[in-house]
Design a protein around this motif. Structure first.
Motif, PDB file in Angstrom:
ATOM      1  N   SER A   1       0.865  -1.178   0.000  1.00 58.69           N
ATOM      2  CA  SER A   1       0.000   0.000   0.000  1.00 58.69           C
ATOM      3  C   SER A   1       0.903   1.230   0.000  1.00 58.69           C
ATOM      4  N   PRO A   2       0.393   2.410  -0.388  1.00 57.55           N
ATOM      5  CA  PRO A   2       1.233   3.611  -0.444  1.00 57.55           C
ATOM      6  C   PRO A   2       1.915   3.900   0.894  1.00 57.55           C
ATOM      7  N   GLY A   3       3.243   4.033   0.852  1.00 55.60           N
ATOM      8  CA  GLY A   3       4.007   4.351   2.039  1.00 55.60           C
ATOM      9  C   GLY A   3       4.388   3.175   2.909  1.00 55.60           C
ATOM     10  N   PHE A   4       4.012   1.951   2.511  1.00 56.46           N
ATOM     11  CA  PHE A   4       4.324   0.753   3.303  1.00 56.46           C
ATOM     12  C   PHE A   4       5.755   0.323   2.990  1.00 56.46           C
ATOM     13  N   GLY A   5       6.654   0.525   3.941  1.00 58.63           N
ATOM     14  CA  GLY A   5       8.049   0.172   3.742  1.00 58.63           C
ATOM     15  C   GLY A   5       8.394  -1.182   4.334  1.00 58.63           C
TER      16      GLY A   5
ATOM     17  N   PRO B   1      -5.360 -13.725   8.162  1.00 54.49           N
ATOM     18  CA  PRO B   1      -5.142 -12.277   8.202  1.00 54.49           C
ATOM     19  C   PRO B   1      -6.330 -11.540   8.818  1.00 54.49           C
ATOM     20  N   ARG B   2      -6.061 -10.411   9.412  1.00 55.01           N
ATOM     21  CA  ARG B   2      -7.119  -9.544   9.921  1.00 55.01           C
ATOM     22  C   ARG B   2      -7.749  -8.789   8.751  1.00 55.01           C
ATOM     23  N   THR B   3      -9.037  -8.541   8.857  1.00 52.45           N
ATOM     24  CA  THR B   3      -9.710  -7.785   7.789  1.00 52.45           C
ATOM     25  C   THR B   3      -9.385  -6.304   7.863  1.00 52.45           C
ATOM     26  N   SER B   4      -8.953  -5.832   9.039  1.00 52.71           N
ATOM     27  CA  SER B   4      -8.612  -4.420   9.176  1.00 52.71           C
ATOM     28  C   SER B   4      -7.534  -4.251  10.239  1.00 52.71           C
ATOM     29  N   VAL B   5      -6.418  -3.693   9.829  1.00 55.02           N
ATOM     30  CA  VAL B   5      -5.324  -3.366  10.742  1.00 55.02           C
ATOM     31  C   VAL B   5      -5.255  -1.841  10.828  1.00 55.02           C
ATOM     32  N   PRO B   6      -5.271  -1.260  12.025  1.00 52.26           N
ATOM     33  CA  PRO B   6      -5.276   0.205  12.139  1.00 52.26           C
ATOM     34  C   PRO B   6      -4.000   0.845  11.602  1.00 52.26           C
ATOM     35  N   ALA B   7      -4.136   2.041  11.061  1.00 50.81           N
ATOM     36  CA  ALA B   7      -2.974   2.816  10.636  1.00 50.81           C
ATOM     37  C   ALA B   7      -2.056   3.032  11.824  1.00 50.81           C
ATOM     38  N   GLY B   8      -0.757   2.956  11.575  1.00 45.21           N
ATOM     39  CA  GLY B   8       0.221   3.136  12.636  1.00 45.21           C
ATOM     40  C   GLY B   8       0.619   1.861  13.340  1.00 45.21           C
ATOM     41  N   SER B   9       0.000   0.738  12.985  1.00 48.49           N
ATOM     42  CA  SER B   9       0.342  -0.535  13.621  1.00 48.49           C
ATOM     43  C   SER B   9       1.766  -0.942  13.235  1.00 48.49           C
TER      44      SER B   9
ATOM     45  N   TYR C   1      11.088  -9.261   7.945  1.00 53.47           N
ATOM     46  CA  TYR C   1      10.785  -7.840   7.801  1.00 53.47           C
ATOM     47  C   TYR C   1      10.038  -7.262   8.998  1.00 53.47           C
ATOM     48  N   ALA C   2      10.230  -5.958   9.188  1.00 52.56           N
ATOM     49  CA  ALA C   2       9.408  -5.155  10.085  1.00 52.56           C
ATOM     50  C   ALA C   2       8.727  -4.093   9.230  1.00 52.56           C
ATOM     51  N   ALA C   3       7.625  -3.522   9.747  1.00 55.32           N
ATOM     52  CA  ALA C   3       6.901  -2.516   8.975  1.00 55.32           C
ATOM     53  C   ALA C   3       5.972  -1.739   9.895  1.00 55.32           C
ATOM     54  N   VAL C   4       5.474  -0.630   9.359  1.00 59.34           N
ATOM     55  CA  VAL C   4       4.424   0.144  10.010  1.00 59.34           C
ATOM     56  C   VAL C   4       3.327   0.340   8.985  1.00 59.34           C
ATOM     57  N   TYR C   5       2.105  -0.034   9.331  1.00 52.61           N
ATOM     58  CA  TYR C   5       0.992   0.154   8.404  1.00 52.61           C
ATOM     59  C   TYR C   5       0.700   1.654   8.267  1.00 52.61           C
ATOM     60  N   PRO C   6       0.856   2.224   7.067  1.00 51.63           N
ATOM     61  CA  PRO C   6       0.636   3.660   6.904  1.00 51.63           C
ATOM     62  C   PRO C   6      -0.832   4.054   6.854  1.00 51.63           C
ATOM     63  N   SER C   7      -1.697   3.095   6.599  1.00 52.94           N
ATOM     64  CA  SER C   7      -3.134   3.361   6.551  1.00 52.94           C
ATOM     65  C   SER C   7      -3.865   2.098   6.993  1.00 52.94           C
ATOM     66  N   SER C   8      -5.126   2.245   7.335  1.00 57.51           N
ATOM     67  CA  SER C   8      -5.923   1.089   7.733  1.00 57.51           C
ATOM     68  C   SER C   8      -6.117   0.166   6.535  1.00 57.51           C
TER      69      SER C   8
ATOM     70  N   ARG D   1       1.980  16.139   1.905  1.00 58.24           N
ATOM     71  CA  ARG D   1       3.425  16.288   2.100  1.00 58.24           C
ATOM     72  C   ARG D   1       4.146  15.989   0.793  1.00 58.24           C
ATOM     73  N   ASP D   2       5.307  16.575   0.607  1.00 62.63           N
ATOM     74  CA  ASP D   2       6.098  16.335  -0.607  1.00 62.63           C
ATOM     75  C   ASP D   2       7.508  15.860  -0.203  1.00 62.63           C
ATOM     76  N   PRO D   3       7.805  14.571  -0.442  1.00 64.84           N
ATOM     77  CA  PRO D   3       6.939  13.531  -1.000  1.00 64.84           C
ATOM     78  C   PRO D   3       5.951  13.010   0.049  1.00 64.84           C
ATOM     79  N   PRO D   4       4.861  12.377  -0.390  1.00 63.26           N
ATOM     80  CA  PRO D   4       3.852  11.908   0.568  1.00 63.26           C
ATOM     81  C   PRO D   4       4.365  10.854   1.548  1.00 63.26           C
ATOM     82  N   SER D   5       5.285  10.012   1.098  1.00 65.82           N
ATOM     83  CA  SER D   5       5.791   8.938   1.943  1.00 65.82           C
ATOM     84  C   SER D   5       6.958   9.425   2.792  1.00 65.82           C
ATOM     85  N   LEU D   6       6.878   9.173   4.104  1.00 61.01           N
ATOM     86  CA  LEU D   6       7.980   9.523   4.992  1.00 61.01           C
ATOM     87  C   LEU D   6       9.190   8.647   4.729  1.00 61.01           C
TER      88      LEU D   6
END
Length: 204
Positions: free
Chosen positions: A121-125, A142-150, A157-164, A184-189
């Motif tokens: 997903s956009p911004g998912f590193g 899998p969960r049907t919904s993981v909150p943004a910031g998880s 790998y490790a990751a942070v979900y950028p969106s739900s 933001r420019d660019p949108p992804s941190l």
């Protein structure tokens, strides 16, 4: 380094390793050769998208000769991601690894991470550098919904979900840091080659 045609307007560069892929991506971003319109890095590849009028053979011959930066991240400090470690899967990860909750958190926060590539997903590193002791499989269901910031882990790998979104990674905690922001420019941190550190925080 091997350069292959990818259709009529792209070249796929197989670098053979993550570091070279990041260095090539940085070189093409900082000073793109004529005709290059976009660059899409992978873990060991870089897709170079070109203008249809570009000479692919000439560009293919030039790419292996490009001068690559020594460090794709340059002098940039690591992105620090504050985390409250109260994830739904923290106890399960502890059980699977034979570690205590505190040891899981300690190993997760003392590792040094690098963004291998963005995807899903956009911004998912996808972050490499996870302590091997924390390499655990995805959830069977899998969960049907993981909150943004998880903050999550799966395999190496490790990751942070950028969106739900749906997701099967194992959740260790949560962060309020906004990884994806269309204003933001660019949108992804995060971007490929970015270094990352996780910093534990108390819940507020």
């Amino acid at each position: 380094m091997r350069v292959l045609r990818a259709g009529d307007a792209a070249l796929l560069v197989e670098t053979g390793d993550l570091v070279t892929a990041h260095r090539l991506n940085a070189a093409l971003r900082d000073d793109p050769p004529p005709g290059v319109v976009d660059v899409v890095p992978g873990e060991q590849t870089v897709l170079v998208i070109v203008d249809p009028s570009a000479d692919l053979d000439r560009l293919a011959a030039r790419l292996p000769q490009l001068r690559l930066p020594e460090d794709a991240a340059g002098d940039a400090e690591p992105v620090e991601i504050p985390v409250v470690y109260d994830g739904e899967d923290l106890d399960e990860v502890a059980a699977l690894t034979g570690l205590s909750r505190d040891e899981v958190v300690h190993r997760h926060t003392t590792a040094s991470y690098t963004v291998a590539y963005l995807g899903f997903s956009p911004g998912f590193g996808y972050l490499t550098g996870l302590d091997p002791a924390l390499h655990v499989a995805r959830r069977e269901s899998p969960r049907t919904s993981v909150p943004a910031g998880s903050v999550a882990i799966a395999g190496p790998y490790a990751a942070v979900y950028p969106s739900s979104s749906p997701g099967g990674w194992r959740l260790l905690g949560r962060s309020r840091l906004r990884l994806w922001d269309v204003t933001r420019d660019p949108p992804s941190l995060l971007r490929p080659g970015t270094r990352v550190r996780f910093v534990p925080r108390e819940p507020s």
